[in-house]
Design a protein around this motif. Structure first.
Motif, PDB file in Angstrom:
ATOM      1  N   THR A  25      -3.780 -42.354  66.198  1.00 54.20           N
ATOM      2  CA  THR A  25      -2.250 -42.770  66.094  1.00 54.20           C
ATOM      3  C   THR A  25      -1.502 -42.276  67.114  1.00 54.20           C
ATOM      4  O   THR A  25      -0.527 -42.814  67.555  1.00 54.20           O
ATOM      5  CB  THR A  25      -2.119 -42.990  64.705  1.00 54.20           C
ATOM      6  OG1 THR A  25      -2.171 -41.763  64.004  1.00 54.20           O
ATOM      7  CG2 THR A  25      -2.889 -44.294  63.853  1.00 54.20           C
ATOM      8  N   GLY A  26      -1.488 -40.982  67.058  1.00 56.05           N
ATOM      9  CA  GLY A  26      -0.498 -40.206  67.780  1.00 56.05           C
ATOM     10  C   GLY A  26      -0.483 -40.429  69.066  1.00 56.05           C
ATOM     11  O   GLY A  26       0.253 -40.855  69.756  1.00 56.05           O
ATOM     12  N   PHE A  27      -1.855 -40.537  69.701  1.00 56.01           N
ATOM     13  CA  PHE A  27      -1.956 -41.108  71.261  1.00 56.01           C
ATOM     14  C   PHE A  27      -1.725 -42.301  71.387  1.00 56.01           C
ATOM     15  O   PHE A  27      -1.107 -42.685  72.633  1.00 56.01           O
ATOM     16  CB  PHE A  27      -3.433 -40.488  71.644  1.00 56.01           C
ATOM     17  CG  PHE A  27      -3.568 -40.689  73.018  1.00 56.01           C
ATOM     18  CD1 PHE A  27      -3.244 -39.617  73.943  1.00 56.01           C
ATOM     19  CD2 PHE A  27      -4.374 -41.641  73.848  1.00 56.01           C
ATOM     20  CE1 PHE A  27      -3.292 -39.710  75.363  1.00 56.01           C
ATOM     21  CE2 PHE A  27      -4.372 -41.822  75.092  1.00 56.01           C
ATOM     22  CZ  PHE A  27      -3.953 -40.851  75.739  1.00 56.01           C
ATOM     23  N   MET A  28      -2.106 -43.206  70.659  1.00 54.66           N
ATOM     24  CA  MET A  28      -1.910 -44.657  70.992  1.00 54.66           C
ATOM     25  C   MET A  28      -0.362 -44.863  71.274  1.00 54.66           C
ATOM     26  O   MET A  28       0.008 -45.823  72.098  1.00 54.66           O
ATOM     27  CB  MET A  28      -2.153 -45.425  69.526  1.00 54.66           C
ATOM     28  CG  MET A  28      -1.973 -46.986  69.940  1.00 54.66           C
ATOM     29  SD  MET A  28      -2.522 -47.737  68.280  1.00 54.66           S
ATOM     30  CE  MET A  28      -1.351 -47.060  67.131  1.00 54.66           C
ATOM     31  N   ALA A  29       0.417 -44.204  70.360  1.00 56.02           N
ATOM     32  CA  ALA A  29       2.052 -44.485  70.666  1.00 56.02           C
ATOM     33  C   ALA A  29       2.300 -43.998  71.982  1.00 56.02           C
ATOM     34  O   ALA A  29       3.127 -44.819  72.786  1.00 56.02           O
ATOM     35  CB  ALA A  29       2.778 -44.038  69.551  1.00 56.02           C
ATOM     36  N   VAL A  30       1.822 -42.826  72.429  1.00 54.66           N
ATOM     37  CA  VAL A  30       2.420 -42.557  73.881  1.00 54.66           C
ATOM     38  C   VAL A  30       1.717 -43.464  74.955  1.00 54.66           C
ATOM     39  O   VAL A  30       2.373 -44.073  75.812  1.00 54.66           O
ATOM     40  CB  VAL A  30       1.638 -41.032  73.970  1.00 54.66           C
ATOM     41  CG1 VAL A  30       1.870 -40.646  75.554  1.00 54.66           C
ATOM     42  CG2 VAL A  30       2.439 -40.109  72.965  1.00 54.66           C
ATOM     43  N   GLU A  31       0.348 -43.900  74.578  1.00 55.02           N
ATOM     44  CA  GLU A  31      -0.150 -44.956  75.775  1.00 55.02           C
ATOM     45  C   GLU A  31       0.403 -46.204  75.856  1.00 55.02           C
ATOM     46  O   GLU A  31       0.414 -46.781  77.037  1.00 55.02           O
ATOM     47  CB  GLU A  31      -1.590 -44.958  75.295  1.00 55.02           C
ATOM     48  CG  GLU A  31      -2.448 -45.562  76.170  1.00 55.02           C
ATOM     49  CD  GLU A  31      -4.171 -45.794  76.052  1.00 55.02           C
ATOM     50  OE1 GLU A  31      -4.912 -46.109  76.651  1.00 55.02           O
ATOM     51  OE2 GLU A  31      -4.245 -45.896  74.570  1.00 55.02           O
ATOM     52  N   VAL A  32       0.906 -46.555  74.801  1.00 55.98           N
ATOM     53  CA  VAL A  32       1.667 -48.018  74.997  1.00 55.98           C
ATOM     54  C   VAL A  32       2.810 -48.092  75.782  1.00 55.98           C
ATOM     55  O   VAL A  32       3.035 -48.846  76.951  1.00 55.98           O
ATOM     56  CB  VAL A  32       1.977 -48.640  73.457  1.00 55.98           C
ATOM     57  CG1 VAL A  32       2.993 -49.854  73.825  1.00 55.98           C
ATOM     58  CG2 VAL A  32       0.912 -48.949  72.746  1.00 55.98           C
ATOM     59  N   VAL A  33       3.618 -46.860  75.753  1.00 53.22           N
ATOM     60  CA  VAL A  33       4.674 -46.639  76.591  1.00 53.22           C
ATOM     61  C   VAL A  33       4.277 -46.457  78.054  1.00 53.22           C
ATOM     62  O   VAL A  33       4.869 -47.068  78.913  1.00 53.22           O
ATOM     63  CB  VAL A  33       5.524 -45.460  76.016  1.00 53.22           C
ATOM     64  CG1 VAL A  33       6.684 -44.947  77.149  1.00 53.22           C
ATOM     65  CG2 VAL A  33       5.927 -45.587  74.602  1.00 53.22           C
ATOM     66  N   VAL A  34       3.287 -45.572  78.280  1.00 52.94           N
ATOM     67  CA  VAL A  34       2.949 -45.330  79.770  1.00 52.94           C
ATOM     68  C   VAL A  34       2.297 -46.534  80.468  1.00 52.94           C
ATOM     69  O   VAL A  34       2.526 -46.749  81.324  1.00 52.94           O
ATOM     70  CB  VAL A  34       1.816 -44.075  79.639  1.00 52.94           C
ATOM     71  CG1 VAL A  34       1.318 -43.915  80.965  1.00 52.94           C
ATOM     72  CG2 VAL A  34       2.542 -42.998  79.257  1.00 52.94           C
ATOM     73  N   GLY A  35       1.586 -47.256  79.323  1.00 49.59           N
ATOM     74  CA  GLY A  35       0.866 -48.430  80.075  1.00 49.59           C
ATOM     75  C   GLY A  35       1.849 -49.476  80.416  1.00 49.59           C
ATOM     76  O   GLY A  35       1.817 -50.179  81.417  1.00 49.59           O
TER      77      GLY A  35
END
Length: 318
Positions: A33-43
């Motif tokens: 869940t921690g990494f997913m939040a970052v990845e959405v923004v970067v994607g």
């Protein structure tokens, strides 16, 4: 004298193991869940479908782990009232839901990937590569956490397959990002997504198939009912075995019931004990219900139309 014996081996205590499994699953959930939040923004910033699809996949990873944790809690409840097996099959429901979400997500990503192959958008390859490499590290850690849990549980295996497929997705995305950086070939992003779609379909189908077998009361794949029936009727005192049913209460908990006909001079109690030992030792079936009767008993009319094949001893004088 006819006898009916309902024998259930109790004492399956998995409390400590279940607590450990919950801790490993919770650790993986926190990482994802921690990494997913970052990845959405970067994607979104990078314009990468592969990254956004990885983030969507991570969302289903998180959901699968939450579902698995809930199912573990339900399955641990003791049997009571109308739920005579307890809620053990909540774990199989969870596994089936995980399989279905993998298939549905694969369908959506496949459609999007084909669209992008036809009309490729601009992709920031550098951002994709860096984020994907970070995602590989996170997913390896999450997969390691889940590998420590009991993967013989179809429930845990479902969550593990989600994480494993996400790891493959990040590897594919990293390769695609590298290709975009080196060559400017933007379609690599969508091609990497299609490769992962194939893996998702394979894992999703396996989970739906295995959970479906349990819901349909099919015998576990490693147990052959016909071979078991032939083995039981091989007991010198047994004349016939019918109404033989083999199924799984939940993953890793096979059960069996059968009607056993014993020669007139045979000891029904001794035969039942012998057969239970065979089933437990050779087939790892400890949940058994055996009805044992003499062949001369008149109260066998209810078996006039037995379910499934009838196993009879080789012809000789009984």
């Amino acid at each position: 004298m006819a006898e009916e014996h309902n024998h259930e081996h109790g004492g399956h205590s998995h409390g400590v193991a279940a607590d450990a499994d919950r801790r490993w699953l919770a650790s993986a959930l926190a990482l994802i869940t921690g990494f997913m939040a970052v990845e959405v923004v970067v994607g979104i910033v990078a314009g990468s479908l592969a990254l956004i699809s990885d983030a969507a996949h991570m969302l289903t990873d998180a959901a699968s782990i939450v579902l698995a944790l809930i199912a573990m809690r339900l399955a641990a409840r003791p049997a009571r009232g109308g739920f005579t097996y307890g809620l053990k099959r909540a774990e199989i429901l969870s596994a089936q839901a995980n399989g279905l979400t993998l298939l549905l997500l694969a369908a959506w990503l496949g459609y999007e990937a084909v669209s992008r192959i036809i009309d490729p958008p601009r992709v920031a390859g550098g951002l994709v590569l860096v984020t994907a490499l970070a995602g590989i590290v996170v997913n390896i850690a999450a997969a390691w956490c889940l590998s420590k849990a009991n993967r013989t549980s179809l429930n845990v295996e479902g969550a593990y397959q989600h994480i494993l497929n996400d790891l493959f997705a990040f590897i594919g995305t990293a390769v695609a990002g590298l290709v975009v950086v080196l060559t400017g070939f933007a379609r690599a992003d969508a091609i990497a997504t299609l490769a992962v779609v194939v893996l998702m379909v394979r894992a999703g189908y396996g989970l739906v198939r295995d959970s479906g077998r349990i819901f349909l009361e099919a015998s576990p794949t490693d147990l052959d009912p016909d071979a078991i029936g032939d083995r039981l009727v091989g007991n010198p005192a047994v004349a016939e075995v019918h109404d033989l049913h083999v199924w799984a209460i939940t993953s890793g908990q096979p059960a069996l019931s059968a009607h056993i006909l014993v020669d007139p001079g045979g000891d029904c109690h001794a035969v039942r004990r012998d057969l239970e030992k065979v089933l437990s030792h050779d087939y790892r079936i400890d949940h058994t219900t055996l009805q044992v009767d003499h062949t001369t008993e008149p109260a066998l009319a209810h078996c006039g139309d037995p379910h499934g094949p009838v196993h009879r001893d080789a012809p000789h004088d009984h």
